[in-house]
Design a protein around this motif. Structure first.
Motif, short mmCIF file in Angstrom:
data_model
loop_
_atom_site.label_atom_id
_atom_site.label_comp_id
_atom_site.label_asym_id
_atom_site.label_seq_id
_atom_site.Cartn_x
_atom_site.Cartn_y
_atom_site.Cartn_z
N VAL A 178 -2.69 -4.74 -1.16
CA VAL A 178 -1.40 -5.41 -1.32
C VAL A 178 -0.37 -4.66 -0.49
CG1 VAL A 178 0.45 -6.01 -2.95
CG2 VAL A 178 -1.95 -6.15 -3.67
N VAL B 150 -2.89 -9.11 0.79
CA VAL B 150 -1.74 -9.96 0.45
C VAL B 150 -0.47 -9.25 0.89
CG1 VAL B 150 -0.54 -11.18 -1.38
CG2 VAL B 150 -2.95 -10.70 -1.62
N ALA C 148 4.49 -15.32 0.09
CA ALA C 148 3.36 -14.39 0.13
C ALA C 148 2.35 -14.96 1.10
CB ALA C 148 2.74 -14.27 -1.25
N ILE D 93 3.48 -9.47 0.25
CA ILE D 93 4.48 -10.07 -0.63
C ILE D 93 5.87 -9.80 -0.07
CG2 ILE D 93 5.43 -10.14 -2.97
CD1 ILE D 93 2.58 -10.96 -3.01
N ILE E 132 3.74 -4.79 -0.09
CA ILE E 132 4.87 -5.42 -0.78
C ILE E 132 6.19 -4.86 -0.26
CG2 ILE E 132 4.76 -3.80 -2.75
CD1 ILE E 132 5.49 -6.40 -4.47
N ASP F 44 4.98 -3.17 2.61
CA ASP F 44 4.52 -4.24 3.50
C ASP F 44 4.58 -3.87 4.98
OD1 ASP F 44 7.32 -4.28 3.46
OD2 ASP F 44 7.45 -6.46 3.60
N ILE G 215 1.11 -2.35 -10.12
CA ILE G 215 0.33 -3.37 -9.39
C ILE G 215 -1.15 -2.99 -9.36
CG2 ILE G 215 -0.01 -4.45 -7.14
CD1 ILE G 215 2.98 -4.20 -6.67
N ILE H 195 1.69 -12.29 -7.17
CA ILE H 195 0.64 -11.65 -6.37
C ILE H 195 -0.72 -12.26 -6.74
CG2 ILE H 195 -0.55 -9.47 -5.86
CD1 ILE H 195 2.09 -8.02 -6.56
N THR I 117 6.56 -10.83 -10.58
CA THR I 117 5.93 -10.48 -9.31
C THR I 117 4.41 -10.32 -9.41
OG1 THR I 117 7.96 -9.45 -8.55
CG2 THR I 117 5.96 -8.78 -7.44
#
Ligand SMILES: [Zn+2]
Length: 306
Positions: free
Chosen positions: A58, A6, A13, A8, A60, A101, A84, A41, A37
């Motif tokens: 993830v 994922v 997303a 974000i 982010i 990210d 997270i 997610i 958040t």
């Protein structure tokens, strides 16, 4: 190994499910900053999740503590010190990896995209803000953990207020919101312009401005070019520092391609330090497109879950 990744960002997303290196499903979820958040997610993960998933990754948009998988803070996402990894591990019962990210996108491009076969690469994401990742000698350079946040290099001490709280950061001139701000200024000072008619009563988004530019609207084209030029100016500074073989541009606005990259490339060639004596690095759009971060996060999950 089946993994979910994922990415974000500030406004959306993107989630993918990978089987090995093959993308099986991809989905996009619009984000609302009023939604917490972790819940956002979870919504993105659920859009591609099933019982076969063995690990989750993830990426982010913010500063991530890699040791415990916590989002320390990000100017474009809600919350600070968000646990997270702990939260998602409890919810899904599978190993969870968390990274910035842009770092995730760099891993995606290095393994499956435009950076394959290169050793020294910068990845610059252009979307709600500017993020980045540094690949040196074929590996991610992380510094103390927060390297590559050049969107917040202050290019004008008295400039516009940035989401991070400082003034005049690079991303106040080059980003989706910067393009929208320029378009709003045109529309409010000239309500009869063609651009005003294009927007009508719709909210102005970066995509609409780029679409109008690509459709031949000269005013929109000038705005997109201005943002592209501001982007290229910063790229010239990065190239002066890192001298990479390749610059990969990702993110929602970066992925639109030549409308933004063309002006950036010209400014880079014109303002590169010792530009007459060297060849500027190639600038390429992320081969995995806007999915680079999500795919990279899924690959990181596979690596860590192994
Ligand atoms: Zn900033």
């Amino acid at each position: 190994m089946i993994t979910v990744g994922v990415d974000i960002g500030g406004t959306k997303a993107l989630a993918v499910r990978l089987d090995g290196t093959e993308t099986v499903i991809q989905s996009r979820v619009e984000l609302d900053r009023s939604v917490e958040t972790l819940d956002a997610i979870g919504r993105a993960i659920d859009s591609v999740y099933d019982d076969t998933v063995e690990a989750i990754g993830v990426g982010i948009a913010g500063l991530v503590n890699l040791k415990d998988g916590t989002l320390v803070w990000g100017p474009h996402v809600a919350g600070t010190s968000l646990q997270i990894r702990a939260g998602l591990t409890e919810r899904y019962g599978v190993p969870v990896s968390v990274d910035n990210d842009a770092n995730a996108a760099a891993v995606g491009e290095l393994k499956l995209g435009a950076a394959r076969g290169y050793s020294n690469v910068l990845l610059v994401t252009l979307g709600t803000g500017i993020g980045g990742a540094v690949i040196i000698d074929g590996a991610l350079y992380r510094g103390g953990g927060f390297a590559g946040e050049w969107g917040h290099v202050q290019i004008d001490r008295d400039g516009l207020l940035c989401d991070c709280g400082k003034r005049g950061c690079w991303e106040t001139r080059a980003s989706g919101p910067a393009l929208v701000r320029l378009a709003r200024e045109v529309v409010s000072s000239n309500p009869d312009s063609a651009l005003s008619r294009i927007f009508g009563s719709k909210p102005i988004t970066g995509e609409i401005v780029v679409g109008a530019a690509d459709g031949g609207d000269e005013t929109a084209r000038a705005l997109v070019t201005e943002v592209g030029r501001s982007f290229g100016q910063g790229l010239a500074d990065l190239v002066a520092i890192f001298d990479p073989e390749l610059v990969i541009v990702g993110g929602g606005l970066g992925s639109v391609g030549e409308s933004i990259i063309g002006p950036a490339r010209r400014v880079l060639a014109d303002s590169l330090y010792a530009g007459r004596l060297r060849v500027p690095p190639a600038i390429q759009v992320a081969r995995l497109g806007p999915a680079a971060g999500a795919v990279g996060a899924a690959l990181q999950a596979a690596e860590e879950g192994r």
